[in-house]
Design an enzyme around this catalytic site. Sequence first.
Site, short mmCIF file in Angstrom:
data_model
loop_
_atom_site.label_atom_id
_atom_site.label_comp_id
_atom_site.label_asym_id
_atom_site.label_seq_id
_atom_site.Cartn_x
_atom_site.Cartn_y
_atom_site.Cartn_z
N HIS A 98 0.85 -1.19 0.00
CA HIS A 98 0.00 0.00 0.00
C HIS A 98 0.89 1.24 0.00
O HIS A 98 1.39 1.65 1.04
CB HIS A 98 -0.90 0.01 1.25
N HIS A 108 -0.76 -6.67 -5.22
CA HIS A 108 -0.83 -7.93 -4.47
C HIS A 108 -0.22 -9.03 -5.33
O HIS A 108 -0.37 -9.04 -6.56
CB HIS A 108 -2.30 -8.28 -4.18
N ASN A 110 0.97 -13.47 -4.98
CA ASN A 110 0.97 -14.67 -4.16
C ASN A 110 1.42 -15.84 -5.02
O ASN A 110 0.98 -15.98 -6.16
CB ASN A 110 -0.45 -14.92 -3.61
N VAL A 111 2.31 -16.66 -4.49
CA VAL A 111 2.62 -17.95 -5.11
C VAL A 111 2.63 -18.98 -3.99
O VAL A 111 3.13 -18.72 -2.90
CB VAL A 111 3.96 -17.95 -5.88
N HIS A 147 0.08 -5.75 -17.76
CA HIS A 147 -0.46 -6.90 -18.47
C HIS A 147 0.51 -7.43 -19.53
O HIS A 147 0.52 -8.65 -19.78
CB HIS A 147 -1.81 -6.55 -19.09
N ARG A 262 -1.62 -17.59 11.75
CA ARG A 262 -1.29 -16.43 12.58
C ARG A 262 -2.07 -15.22 12.08
O ARG A 262 -1.88 -14.75 10.95
CB ARG A 262 0.21 -16.15 12.51
#
Length: 301
Positions: A98, A108, A110-111, A147, A262
């Site tokens: 942010h 964002h 994620n893997v 992209h 967590r």
Amino acid sequence: MSTVNINTVVEYLKTLQDDICKALETSDGSGTFVEDNWTRPEGGGGRTRVLTNGGVIEQGGVNFSLVSGDKLPPSATAHRPELAGRTWKACGVSLVIHPHNPYIPTSHANVRFFIAEKEGEAPVWWFGGGFDLTPFYPFDEDVVHWHQTAKELCEPFGNNIYSEHKKWCDEYFYLKHRNETRGVGGLFFDDLNQWDFDMCFNYIKAVGQGYINAYVPIMNKRKSTEFNDQQRQFQLYRRGRYVEFNLVFDRGTLFGLQSGGRTESILMSMPPLARWEYNFQPDQNSEESKLAHYLVPHDWV
């Protein structure tokens, strides 16, 4: 057929966390990630890294985790009943950035890798992940760059991978109650095991590096752009949408909470500040009104 090896995935993910943190710290110029190591009583743990009040990043988290258990939470077995009764391990790197400047989008990525095992049966495994961009004051050239980077990293894996995973991203990061996408999309995939282990693993490596290549140039290009309080307030208002998605729809948040993860690390994706305003409507033809055009899927490349 290549051998399934979670240890090689874990070592790669730790290195990816290091690489992303270094790239973001360099772009930020003054902030550093503070590491918080943690353990999970049911099995596993991780290292959460958070940067706050940097030169560019208001708050960002890059989290590595490796967790395990004897029984999967309902969020996992609801759509995969064959996983019931299996022990499991899940590892991944997840991050949300942010920035303070409203002209730099929130990002964002994620893997992750998941494996469920049962004695006498073949393991069930898959990869997942992707990255997406959430601008407040979008620039077409930034969205095209984002992209284009995604498309190029997908090309070695098949001509249809970018279009499939872009579409999946547009559909997944969608706020049904707002009738809008969370941002301008990117890539999203889950249950990836259509290739052998090594090829699937290579794909998430490409996605991990692709995030750095896609986001850091946008940070560098926009971090010196001047902004005023009106633009800051609009950013905080739109951050509220980000919170709504993560708490209402995000499967990763649900899995983490239901599996006894967590809480601080799971909710590190939340912005440090956000606001809600009843029935806010931007002025017609204002800069703020232009965002609506970007909150429906487009073919950017």
